[in-house]
Design a protein around this motif. Structure first.
Motif, PDB file in Angstrom:
ATOM      1  N   UNK A  60      45.139  41.082  41.298  1.00 17.11           N
ATOM      2  CA  UNK A  60      44.747  40.923  42.702  1.00 17.11           C
ATOM      3  C   UNK A  60      43.706  41.981  43.070  1.00 17.11           C
ATOM      4  N   UNK A  79      40.313  41.244  41.383  1.00 14.68           N
ATOM      5  CA  UNK A  79      39.571  40.175  42.031  1.00 14.68           C
ATOM      6  C   UNK A  79      38.987  40.653  43.354  1.00 14.68           C
ATOM      7  N   UNK A  80      39.763  41.450  44.087  1.00 13.22           N
ATOM      8  CA  UNK A  80      39.257  41.966  45.366  1.00 13.22           C
ATOM      9  C   UNK A  80      38.024  42.837  45.149  1.00 13.22           C
ATOM     10  N   UNK A 100      35.089  40.600  44.746  1.00 14.92           N
ATOM     11  CA  UNK A 100      34.683  40.081  46.058  1.00 14.92           C
ATOM     12  C   UNK A 100      33.934  41.164  46.860  1.00 14.92           C
ATOM     13  N   UNK A 135      30.169  40.970  48.355  1.00 14.55           N
ATOM     14  CA  UNK A 135      29.891  41.165  49.791  1.00 14.55           C
ATOM     15  C   UNK A 135      28.873  42.291  49.967  1.00 14.55           C
ATOM     16  N   UNK A 169      29.568  34.470  51.680  1.00 12.13           N
ATOM     17  CA  UNK A 169      30.585  33.511  51.227  1.00 12.13           C
ATOM     18  C   UNK A 169      30.782  33.666  49.720  1.00 12.13           C
ATOM     19  N   UNK A 170      31.316  34.800  49.269  1.00 12.41           N
ATOM     20  CA  UNK A 170      31.423  35.044  47.828  1.00 12.41           C
ATOM     21  C   UNK A 170      32.303  34.018  47.133  1.00 12.41           C
ATOM     22  N   UNK A 171      31.877  33.584  45.949  1.00 12.95           N
ATOM     23  CA  UNK A 171      32.632  32.598  45.165  1.00 12.95           C
ATOM     24  C   UNK A 171      32.896  33.194  43.787  1.00 12.95           C
ATOM     25  N   UNK A 172      34.134  33.037  43.305  1.00 13.99           N
ATOM     26  CA  UNK A 172      34.541  33.714  42.074  1.00 13.99           C
ATOM     27  C   UNK A 172      35.395  32.774  41.238  1.00 13.99           C
ATOM     28  N   UNK A 173      35.191  32.806  39.918  1.00 12.60           N
ATOM     29  CA  UNK A 173      36.079  32.070  39.015  1.00 12.60           C
ATOM     30  C   UNK A 173      36.480  32.995  37.878  1.00 12.60           C
TER      31      UNK A 173
END
Lengths: 291, 324
Positions: free
Chosen positions: A177, A180-181, A184, A188, A194-198
């Motif tokens: 978690x 991933x943050x 992001x 930002x 509008x950040x997009x993550x995979x």
């Protein structure tokens, strides 16, 4: 031909939703240490796919009701026909290009934006990044790549395109978690509202097998591993991969001749035996290469 | 550059990666040339046909109608449900259909049940109903962004805890698909897609050839779905129609507080498809949501019409039109 062990599950193709193109072959301007197809500037295991070679597949895929196209490599934008290929593919189905971001200069990004605006369907981009700082990214992707990747991402964003950042779990922390943050936050910080993550797990094949070791013998799928709903969670139940040498079952197994199923899509509609240890990763981690 | 990187850059000269070893390129190419099926052109066509063939759908046909109202995604929004039932009455619709997703997002889930029953709404089972009736712990959305998972779980748990077991078992008994006749056209009604209850059919990622194949396989003249939260209509080259009927539970991420439903009419030569905006008392719903302690982020969406959470599902084009 090697025999398939008894008890090896076979996965049927329920529908051809996703058609992949190994558009740059295994040729890349990077040589990432975790690349599961070992792409590099000198790896010609698979060559570029030409526009001419791709056209019949677009037509055949449409007749089979394909839902989306993905273009990968190697680095797709090394292929001089990449943008012409998108022009032909987009009237058929939405498309996503998986890139390392290094060739995304401002001019190209403007052209891609025009393509996206004129297309009937979505045109999307995925840019790979493996750490939220040069100290973690560069040892995997190459010296100085962190800054160059972010420059490519910024150029896309500047042109009005918002890519998905694809992060592999080369570091355990990436998938947490907090990890991933941090990605992001990084996006930002670049001004992406509008950040997009995979996130993707790593496959212990290709260069990655040299980095961390190959699969153990127990990492094989058996019939008894099937879920209640069977194997429909595996991407090979709804995808195929086209390279310059024919059609493979999925994007992962292109360096295994046994992963090839035929030359035309119609020759690849039968069930495929899951007898490669990488199939175990897809099953256990619920991997889907698509976004 | 380190030695390791140097070797990566040179190791493939004349060599191919073959599984875990290197082999001369020619050897790899010869091996791949031998593998795989080889079919003649006629065999390929037959194989393609066999692959696309599907058993005939035995779902009973309802109707015939000349005018029906269809909507999806109630999301506990009982005030919008009242409003759409009023609208259906005004349109003199002969039947009203709901394509599922009764819960999530809004307040007091039990309130929509009597409205559906009294309004004789012919309802499908969506993925939300499937999860609730099956007693699942969370919505299984599995977002990448921890923030999205937080909100998705929160709204699912709220709905699960505030639904009676009678309502849940009623949901479990709903059919996953229906077929209706509007004029001379036979339409298939599903929640996500004909193949999967939770498949997203977005405008920008549902190509024409894909939709034509789906309709061929289902032997129908039109397809109605929901699940994405965004409405659209495509009149196909074959003359058939695909409509994502939209949702009445929350705005369509378009900066307007109104929600959307669909009116279908038999116009003989063509199927009349109207995607219509619906106004309802959203300030009253916002107040209820506040009283129920639901997140401010959801209430904001009701007011300004932009989605604030779980935007990851949107394709590139739909996301580019989105505020968040």
């Amino acid at each position: 031909m090697p025999t398939i062990e008894a008890g090896t599950p076979r996965v049927g193709l329920r529908s051809l939703d996703t058609l992949w193109f190994q558009v740059a072959g295994t040729i890349c301007n990077l040589a990432c240490t975790h690349c599961f197809v070992s792409a590099s500037p000198t790896n010609r295991t698979h060559e570029f796919l030409s526009l001419e070679a791709i056209l019949p597949y677009l037509e055949e895929a449409a007749a089979l009701g394909v839902k989306e196209f993905y273009f990968t490599g190697g680095e797709p934008f090394l292929n001089p026909e990449m943008e012409s290929i998108l022009e032909k593919a987009l009237p058929v189905a939405p498309a996503t290009v998986l890139t390392n971001g290094l060739l995304l200069d401002t001019e190209r990004c403007r052209r891609l934006r025009r393509l996206a605006d004129q297309a009937d369907y979505s045109l999307d981009f995925r840019v790979s990044l493996d750490g939220y700082a040069p100290e973690t990214n560069d040892p995997i992707r190459g010296e100085g790549t962190f800054d160059r990747i972010l420059q490519g991402v910024s150029n896309l964003v500047e042109a009005g395109l918002n890519p998905v950042i694809t992060v592999t779990e080369v570091y355990e922390d990436n998938g947490t978690v907090r990890g991933k943050e941090r990605f992001f936050e990084l996006l930002r910080g670049l001004g992406i509202t509008k950040p997009r993550l995979k996130m993707l797990p790593v496959f212990q094949i290709g260069a990655e097998a040299e980095r961390t070791g190959a699969y153990e013998t127990w990492q094989r799928l058996r019939d008894s591993d099937a879920l209640d709903e069977g194997w429909s969670h595996l991407q090979c139940s709804s995808c195929r991969m086209v390279t310059d040498q024919g059609v493979w079952v999925c994007p992962i197994l292109i360096n295994e001749p046994q992963g090839k199923m035929g030359d035309a899509l119609a020759e690849t509609l039968e069930p495929f035996p899951l007898d490669h240890p990488a199939c175990w990763t897809c099953h256990v981690y619920g991997v889907s290469c698509k976004t | 550059m380190s030695d390791a990187t140097d070797s990566k850059l040179t190791v493939h000269r004349g060599m191919a990666t073959w599984g875990e070893r290197l082999a001369p390129l020619e050897e790899f190419r010869r091996a791949t040339a031998r593998v795989g099926r080889q079919l003649s052109q006629a065999e390929r066509l037959a194989e393609q046909q066999r692959f696309l063939e599907q058993e005939r759908d035995t779902t009973p046909l309802e109707g015939p109608y000349s005018r029906v109202v269809v909507f999806g995604g109630v999301y506990n929004n009982h005030l919008a449900l009242e409003a759409v039932l009023d609208a259906a009455h005004k349109h003199r619709a002969e039947a009203v259909y709901c394509l599922g997703d009764l819960g999530g997002f809004g307040p007091s889930p039990e309130k929509v049940w009597p409205l559906l029953l009294e309004g004789e709404v012919r309802t499908l089972r969506g993925n939300y109903e499937e999860s609730l009736a099956g007693g699942r712990e969370d919505c299984n959305c599995g977002y990448t962004d921890p923030r999205d998972n937080h909100f998705a779980t929160l709204s699912y748990r709220y709905t699960a805890e505030n639904c009676s077991s009678d309502f849940k078992s009623w949901m479990g008994g709903l059919p996953p698909r229906r077929r209706i006749r509007v004029g001379r056209r036979e339409l298939l009604l599903v929640h996500g897609s004909p193949r999967q209850i939770n498949e997203f059919l977005f405008d920008s990622t549902s190509p024409v050839s894909f939709l034509e194949v789906l309709l061929d396989q289902e032997s129908c003249d039109g397809l109605l779905c929901t699940h994405t939260g965004l409405h659209w209509h495509r009149h196909l080259p074959s003359g058939r129609d695909v409509v994502n009927v939209g949702v009445i539970g929350r705005p369509a991420n378009d900066g307007q507080p109104g929600v959307w439903y669909t009116l279908l009419e038999d116009r003989d030569a063509e199927l009349g498809v109207e995607l219509l905006p619906l106004e309802y008392d959203h300030p009253a719903l916002a107040l209820e949501m506040q009283q129920q302690g639901l997140p401010q982020e959801f209430i904001d969406t009701l007011r300004h019409g932009w989605w604030t959470t779980c935007l990851e599902i949107l394709p590139a084009r739909e996301r580019s039109r989105s505020r968040y």
